[in-house]
Design a protein around this motif. Structure first.
Motif, PDB file in Angstrom:
ATOM      1  N   TRP A  92       0.718  -1.207   0.036  1.00  0.00           N
ATOM      2  CA  TRP A  92      -0.063   0.032  -0.052  1.00  0.00           C
ATOM      3  C   TRP A  92       0.859   1.211  -0.026  1.00  0.00           C
ATOM      4  N   ASP A  93       0.607   2.217  -1.012  1.00  0.00           N
ATOM      5  CA  ASP A  93       1.329   3.548  -1.075  1.00  0.00           C
ATOM      6  C   ASP A  93       0.237   4.509  -0.706  1.00  0.00           C
ATOM      7  N   ARG A  94       0.624   5.777  -0.539  1.00  0.00           N
ATOM      8  CA  ARG A  94      -0.432   6.821  -0.473  1.00  0.00           C
ATOM      9  C   ARG A  94       0.358   8.097  -1.151  1.00  0.00           C
ATOM     10  N   ARG A  95      -0.541   8.992  -1.527  1.00  0.00           N
ATOM     11  CA  ARG A  95       0.034  10.352  -1.978  1.00  0.00           C
ATOM     12  C   ARG A  95      -0.608  11.363  -1.074  1.00  0.00           C
ATOM     13  N   THR A  96       0.157  11.887  -0.178  1.00  0.00           N
ATOM     14  CA  THR A  96      -0.367  12.791   0.818  1.00  0.00           C
ATOM     15  C   THR A  96      -0.090  14.147   0.220  1.00  0.00           C
ATOM     16  N   PRO A  97      -0.907  15.335   0.645  1.00  0.00           N
ATOM     17  CA  PRO A  97      -0.754  16.535   0.507  1.00  0.00           C
ATOM     18  C   PRO A  97       0.712  17.184   0.720  1.00  0.00           C
TER      19      PRO A  97
ATOM     20  N   GLY B 297      -5.044  11.408   2.414  1.00  0.00           N
ATOM     21  CA  GLY B 297      -4.388  10.940   0.920  1.00  0.00           C
ATOM     22  C   GLY B 297      -5.112  10.174   0.319  1.00  0.00           C
ATOM     23  N   VAL B 298      -4.475   9.835  -1.001  1.00  0.00           N
ATOM     24  CA  VAL B 298      -4.918   8.782  -2.061  1.00  0.00           C
ATOM     25  C   VAL B 298      -4.118   7.448  -1.596  1.00  0.00           C
TER      26      VAL B 298
ATOM     27  N   GLN C 157      -6.202   2.556  -9.234  1.00  0.00           N
ATOM     28  CA  GLN C 157      -6.624   4.219  -9.557  1.00  0.00           C
ATOM     29  C   GLN C 157      -6.540   4.988  -8.101  1.00  0.00           C
ATOM     30  N   GLY C 158      -6.566   4.197  -7.099  1.00  0.00           N
ATOM     31  CA  GLY C 158      -6.520   4.630  -5.841  1.00  0.00           C
ATOM     32  C   GLY C 158      -7.723   5.205  -5.062  1.00  0.00           C
ATOM     33  N   THR C 159      -7.722   5.191  -3.916  1.00  0.00           N
ATOM     34  CA  THR C 159      -9.108   5.566  -3.073  1.00  0.00           C
ATOM     35  C   THR C 159      -8.651   6.664  -1.936  1.00  0.00           C
ATOM     36  N   GLN C 160      -9.762   7.621  -1.915  1.00  0.00           N
ATOM     37  CA  GLN C 160      -9.467   8.895  -1.468  1.00  0.00           C
ATOM     38  C   GLN C 160      -9.677   8.562   0.208  1.00  0.00           C
ATOM     39  N   VAL C 161      -8.952   8.911   1.265  1.00  0.00           N
ATOM     40  CA  VAL C 161      -8.947   9.040   2.466  1.00  0.00           C
ATOM     41  C   VAL C 161      -8.753  10.469   3.005  1.00  0.00           C
ATOM     42  N   THR C 162      -9.889  10.765   3.593  1.00  0.00           N
ATOM     43  CA  THR C 162      -9.982  12.266   4.172  1.00  0.00           C
ATOM     44  C   THR C 162     -10.089  12.036   5.836  1.00  0.00           C
ATOM     45  N   VAL C 163      -9.057  12.827   6.670  1.00  0.00           N
ATOM     46  CA  VAL C 163      -9.241  12.762   7.903  1.00  0.00           C
ATOM     47  C   VAL C 163      -9.457  14.205   8.274  1.00  0.00           C
TER      48      VAL C 163
END
Length: 112
Positions: A36-41, A92-93, A104-110
């Motif tokens: 699992w990777d993530r793209r954070t702002p 992030g995604v 394609q990723g899934t958005q996680v917003t905390v």
């Protein structure tokens, strides 16, 4: 053709939980290390967790240790990421990946 489809993202308050799933097809999932990777702002792509093909070995980045758990069901060709005690900086995604292939990723917003 390798296909990875993530799901389970959403909006959650700090301290909340989400469970991400990744449905895999087009390759030998049970023989593949997954991650699992993530793209954070503002930080770009960073790896979050890695799991070997059998699920017996897992690795986590320090910032998620003790809060996230990666698992897999090889019978269902599915990868999971259980995320607990979510923090604002987890926003992030999230992508599942095998080798150079990712979904394609899934958005996680905390957020409060």
């Amino acid at each position: 053709e390798v296909q990875l489809v993530e799901s389970g993202g959403g909006l959650v308050q700090p301290g909340g939980s989400l469970r991400l799933s990744c449905a895999a097809s087009g390759f030998d999932f049970s023989s593949s290390t997954m991650s699992w990777d993530r793209r954070t702002p503002g930080k770009g792509i960073e790896w979050v967790s890695i799991i070997n093909n059998s699920g017996e070995r897992t690795t986590y980045r320090d910032s998620v240790k003790g809060r996230f758990t990666v698992s897999r069901d090889n019978a269902k060709n599915t990868l999971y990421l259980q995320m607990n005690s979510l923090k604002l900086e987890d926003t992030g995604v999230y992508y599942c990946r095998t080798g150079i292939n990712s979904g394609q990723g899934t958005q996680v917003t905390v957020s409060t």
